[in-house]
Design a protein around this motif. Structure first.
Motif, PDB file in Angstrom:
ATOM      1  N   ALA A 176       0.831  -1.204   0.000  1.00 56.09           N
ATOM      2  CA  ALA A 176       0.000   0.000   0.000  1.00 56.09           C
ATOM      3  C   ALA A 176       0.866   1.255   0.000  1.00 56.09           C
ATOM      4  N   TYR A 177       1.986   1.206   0.727  1.00 54.70           N
ATOM      5  CA  TYR A 177       2.906   2.340   0.786  1.00 54.70           C
ATOM      6  C   TYR A 177       4.311   1.823   1.053  1.00 54.70           C
ATOM      7  N   GLY A 178       5.159   1.880   0.038  1.00 55.44           N
ATOM      8  CA  GLY A 178       6.521   1.375   0.140  1.00 55.44           C
ATOM      9  C   GLY A 178       7.376   2.115   1.150  1.00 55.44           C
ATOM     10  N   GLY A 179       6.974   3.317   1.532  1.00 54.69           N
ATOM     11  CA  GLY A 179       7.727   4.086   2.512  1.00 54.69           C
ATOM     12  C   GLY A 179       7.849   3.382   3.851  1.00 54.69           C
ATOM     13  N   TYR A 180       6.865   2.537   4.185  1.00 57.32           N
ATOM     14  CA  TYR A 180       6.941   1.834   5.469  1.00 57.32           C
ATOM     15  C   TYR A 180       8.166   0.921   5.534  1.00 57.32           C
ATOM     16  N   SER A 181       8.512   0.278   4.426  1.00 59.00           N
ATOM     17  CA  SER A 181       9.708  -0.581   4.457  1.00 59.00           C
ATOM     18  C   SER A 181      10.965   0.276   4.613  1.00 59.00           C
ATOM     19  N   ARG A 182      10.993   1.463   3.994  1.00 59.36           N
ATOM     20  CA  ARG A 182      12.142   2.367   4.163  1.00 59.36           C
ATOM     21  C   ARG A 182      12.217   2.870   5.608  1.00 59.36           C
ATOM     22  N   TYR A 183      11.070   3.140   6.215  1.00 63.63           N
ATOM     23  CA  TYR A 183      11.064   3.562   7.615  1.00 63.63           C
ATOM     24  C   TYR A 183      11.647   2.475   8.506  1.00 63.63           C
ATOM     25  N   GLN A 184      11.275   1.210   8.234  1.00 72.11           N
ATOM     26  CA  GLN A 184      11.778   0.107   9.056  1.00 72.11           C
ATOM     27  C   GLN A 184      13.289  -0.041   8.899  1.00 72.11           C
ATOM     28  N   GLU A 185      13.792   0.176   7.676  1.00 65.72           N
ATOM     29  CA  GLU A 185      15.236   0.092   7.440  1.00 65.72           C
ATOM     30  C   GLU A 185      15.992   1.210   8.153  1.00 65.72           C
ATOM     31  N   LYS A 186      15.323   2.349   8.345  1.00 67.34           N
ATOM     32  CA  LYS A 186      15.942   3.539   8.924  1.00 67.34           C
ATOM     33  C   LYS A 186      16.131   3.431  10.440  1.00 67.34           C
ATOM     34  N   THR A 187      15.381   2.561  11.098  1.00 64.93           N
ATOM     35  CA  THR A 187      15.425   2.486  12.549  1.00 64.93           C
ATOM     36  C   THR A 187      15.700   1.067  13.032  1.00 64.93           C
TER      37      THR A 187
END
Length: 146
Positions: free
Chosen positions: A123-134
């Motif tokens: 639905a929103y690929g940004g969530y996977s980037r957020y998880q990688e960031k933290t």
């Protein structure tokens, strides 16, 4: 609290207020969705203040009366305030399309998160980037009717 953390908190609060104003000014015509995701206003009881708090959030999955919320805080290393509030008091309200729903929130267990996460990131690929960031395991919250 660091200057960066203060800025992040203030920015997120300002964005939530702006989104709420956009919805109100447009009578729900603008800002009701974010891409394929529904936008919801989550109402929680402040864990310290006892006052009603609200946050504008996207719900990447809505089905069978359930709303799935992601406590990402943009990949910040801290949980969002709303998450801490609903953990302390899981009886929440969601306002969707001008209708307020009485819900009970709970954190998805590891098995539920594993099943939901691919759909969330679709639905929103940004969530996977957020998880990688933290290093923090970003919680998935399931809101169900009470």
């Amino acid at each position: 609290m660091s200057a960066r953390e203060t800025f992040t908190d203030r920015w997120m609060t300002a964005m939530s207020h702006a989104h709420r104003l956009l919805l109100k000014a447009s009578r729900g015509q603008l800002g009701a969705t974010l891409g394929p995701m529904k936008v919801v206003e989550l109402h929680t009881i402040g864990r310290r203040s006892g006052k009603m708090r609200s946050a504008m959030l996207s719900a990447p999955i809505v089905e069978d009366g359930r709303y799935i919320l992601i406590a990402s805080k943009g990949g910040d290393d801290r949980d969002p305030f709303w998450f801490s509030n609903l953990v302390a008091n899981p009886d929440v309200e969601l306002t969707v399309g001008g209708v307020t729903l009485l819900m009970r929130a709970r954190v998805a267990d590891a098995e539920e998160k594993a099943a939901l996460w691919p759909r969330v990131t679709a639905a929103y690929g940004g969530y996977s980037r957020y998880q990688e960031k933290t290093a923090r395991d970003i919680p998935v919250v399931i809101c169900e009717p009470r």
